[in-house]
Motif scaffolding. Structure first.
Motif, PDB file in Angstrom:
ATOM      1  N   ARG A 208       0.830  -1.211   0.000  1.00 33.67           N
ATOM      2  CA  ARG A 208       0.000   0.000   0.000  1.00 33.67           C
ATOM      3  C   ARG A 208       0.861   1.257   0.000  1.00 33.67           C
ATOM      4  O   ARG A 208       0.528   2.238  -0.665  1.00 33.67           O
ATOM      5  N   PHE A 209       1.953   1.225   0.727  1.00 32.36           N
ATOM      6  CA  PHE A 209       2.827   2.391   0.770  1.00 32.36           C
ATOM      7  C   PHE A 209       3.501   2.606  -0.583  1.00 32.36           C
ATOM      8  O   PHE A 209       3.681   3.753  -1.026  1.00 32.36           O
ATOM      9  N   TYR A 210       3.855   1.519  -1.275  1.00 32.74           N
ATOM     10  CA  TYR A 210       4.440   1.649  -2.608  1.00 32.74           C
ATOM     11  C   TYR A 210       3.430   2.302  -3.556  1.00 32.74           C
ATOM     12  O   TYR A 210       3.793   3.152  -4.377  1.00 32.74           O
ATOM     13  N   GLY A 211       2.165   1.909  -3.441  1.00 31.96           N
ATOM     14  CA  GLY A 211       1.139   2.528  -4.275  1.00 31.96           C
ATOM     15  C   GLY A 211       0.987   4.008  -3.982  1.00 31.96           C
ATOM     16  O   GLY A 211       0.795   4.819  -4.897  1.00 31.96           O
ATOM     17  N   TYR A 212       1.086   4.358  -2.709  1.00 33.46           N
ATOM     18  CA  TYR A 212       1.070   5.780  -2.306  1.00 33.46           C
ATOM     19  C   TYR A 212       2.229   6.519  -2.950  1.00 33.46           C
ATOM     20  O   TYR A 212       2.051   7.611  -3.524  1.00 33.46           O
ATOM     21  N   GLN A 213       3.434   5.957  -2.862  1.00 29.43           N
ATOM     22  CA  GLN A 213       4.613   6.606  -3.440  1.00 29.43           C
ATOM     23  C   GLN A 213       4.445   6.810  -4.938  1.00 29.43           C
ATOM     24  O   GLN A 213       4.810   7.857  -5.479  1.00 29.43           O
ATOM     25  N   LYS A 214       3.902   5.805  -5.611  1.00 27.51           N
ATOM     26  CA  LYS A 214       3.727   5.895  -7.062  1.00 27.51           C
ATOM     27  C   LYS A 214       2.754   7.015  -7.424  1.00 27.51           C
ATOM     28  O   LYS A 214       3.005   7.812  -8.351  1.00 27.51           O
ATOM     29  N   ALA A 215       1.650   7.099  -6.697  1.00 33.67           N
ATOM     30  CA  ALA A 215       0.661   8.144  -6.995  1.00 33.67           C
ATOM     31  C   ALA A 215       1.222   9.532  -6.704  1.00 33.67           C
ATOM     32  O   ALA A 215       0.998  10.482  -7.465  1.00 33.67           O
ATOM     33  N   ILE A 216       1.964   9.673  -5.614  1.00 36.28           N
ATOM     34  CA  ILE A 216       2.578  10.955  -5.273  1.00 36.28           C
ATOM     35  C   ILE A 216       3.565  11.371  -6.367  1.00 36.28           C
ATOM     36  O   ILE A 216       3.593  12.522  -6.820  1.00 36.28           O
ATOM     37  N   SER A 217       4.383  10.406  -6.812  1.00 33.10           N
ATOM     38  CA  SER A 217       5.359  10.689  -7.863  1.00 33.10           C
ATOM     39  C   SER A 217       4.673  11.066  -9.175  1.00 33.10           C
ATOM     40  O   SER A 217       5.097  12.004  -9.858  1.00 33.10           O
TER      41      SER A 217
END
Length: 344
Positions: A208-217
């Motif tokens: 879930r945190f990786y998905g957050y990072q991807k969306a932020i990027s």
């Protein structure tokens, strides 16, 4: 004068009542195609008349199946895990699905990893279960290693760290969940978004945190490290971050922890959602316990449980079948903890 206990009705008694061989009664119990429907009906009526009760244990022993699935809980030393509704919701759905196959569930639990492994091994060695469904994933899990090394039928709810090519997996796309939660906040005008958790090692957090990072990027927004709240000093750091960075939204690992975060924000003088918006995951009972009701992503826990049983039965019936990974869809449930940020 004491009466002698009533003798149990046997297959031979039923066979004598109908005028058929005992093997015919036995095959009727198995719904064997070699027995005509007319004969099956006569046998069943005789069973009802005489009060015959099949010896399920003996039938299972003869078939070499226990008709029972072991459901493995994570070792329950943590209070939060014991009260997490995910497990009860999943087990209830699994029990309903298993009953369709005339299968029951047996719970494997323990206060430590060793105790849990001992219970799993004992249940299988005593032939009390045909295999297991794991309700968790853990790095270097000795239970999954035991199941794999002994070729024991099993299905995992979640994304295991190893054996992914040989394990039946039922899961949500947790990277997509993280991206969906983040993008939802971005679309509502939020630019400073923190990810809050009380666990770090679990795969569900990392995905879930990786998905957050991807969306932020993707949205070219400031990226923050995840905030872990376990120890007292963690809460002091959170207080400082809120003051210095001034985020407008938080993504929290699950509903139960989100309730604590809302209480913490209130203690620090932040109103939800007026001062800080919150999105969490699971859409559990905790999301609507108190106002403001939590905007949460529904992971469809019941469907996870049902499909896990289906996958296990499929594997048990065909040990040479290919292992499958099934993703369950999610749905964002909008409630009261998110507001729009006006465009500048």
């Amino acid at each position: 004068m004491n009466k002698e206990p009533k003798r149990a009705v046997t297959i031979k008694d039923v066979a004598s009542e109908v005028g058929v061989a005992p093997s015919t009664v036995s095959r009727t119990l198995q719904n064997h195609s070699s027995i005509s429907e007319e004969t099956k009906e006569k046998v069943r009526k005789a069973m009802d008349k005489l009060g015959y009760v099949p010896n399920v244990a003996a039938r299972n022993l003869a078939k070499k199946y226990a008709n029972t699935i072991g459901v493995v809980m994570p070792f329950l030393s943590l209070r939060d895990r014991k009260s997490n509704p995910f497990y009860m919701d999943a087990i209830m759905a699994m029990n309903q699905e298993a009953s369709k196959y005339d299968v029951t569930l047996a719970i494997a639990s323990g206060e430590s990893e060793k105790e849990l492994l001992d219970n799993v091994q004992l249940m299988y060695k005593q032939k009390r279960v045909d295999g297991f469904i794991l309700l968790y994933t853990k790095r270097d899990d000795p239970i999954l290693a035991y199941l794999e090394s002994n070729a024991i039928a099993h299905t995992v709810i979640g994304q295991p760290y190893s054996y992914t090519s040989t394990t039946n997996i039922v899961d949500n796309d947790n990277q997509l969940l993280g991206r969906s939660a983040t993008q939802y906040l971005v679309d509502r005008g939020h630019k400073k978004i923190f990810f809050i958790t009380h666990v770090e090692r679990e795969n569900v957090f990392q995905e879930r945190f990786y998905g957050y990072q991807k969306a932020i990027s993707d949205n070219k927004l400031p990226l923050y490290s995840h905030v872990v709240l376990k120890k007292p000093e963690d809460y002091n750091l959170f207080t400082e971050l809120m003051e210095t960075e001034k985020p407008t939204a938080l993504i929290v690992i699950d509903d139960m922890f989100a309730l604590r975060i809302i209480q913490l924000c209130n203690l620090l003088g932040y109103r939800v959602p007026d001062d800080i918006s919150i999105v969490s995951f699971n859409n559990s009972i905790f999301s609507t316990l108190i106002h403001p009701y939590i905007t949460s992503i529904d992971i469809h826990t019941e469907e996870l449980g049902r499909v896990a049983v289906q996958q296990f039965i499929r594997q048990l019936n065909n040990k040479h079948s290919l292992q499958q990974k099934v993703f369950i869809q999610h749905q964002l449930i909008e409630r009261e903890t998110v507001i729009d940020i006006p465009k500048e």
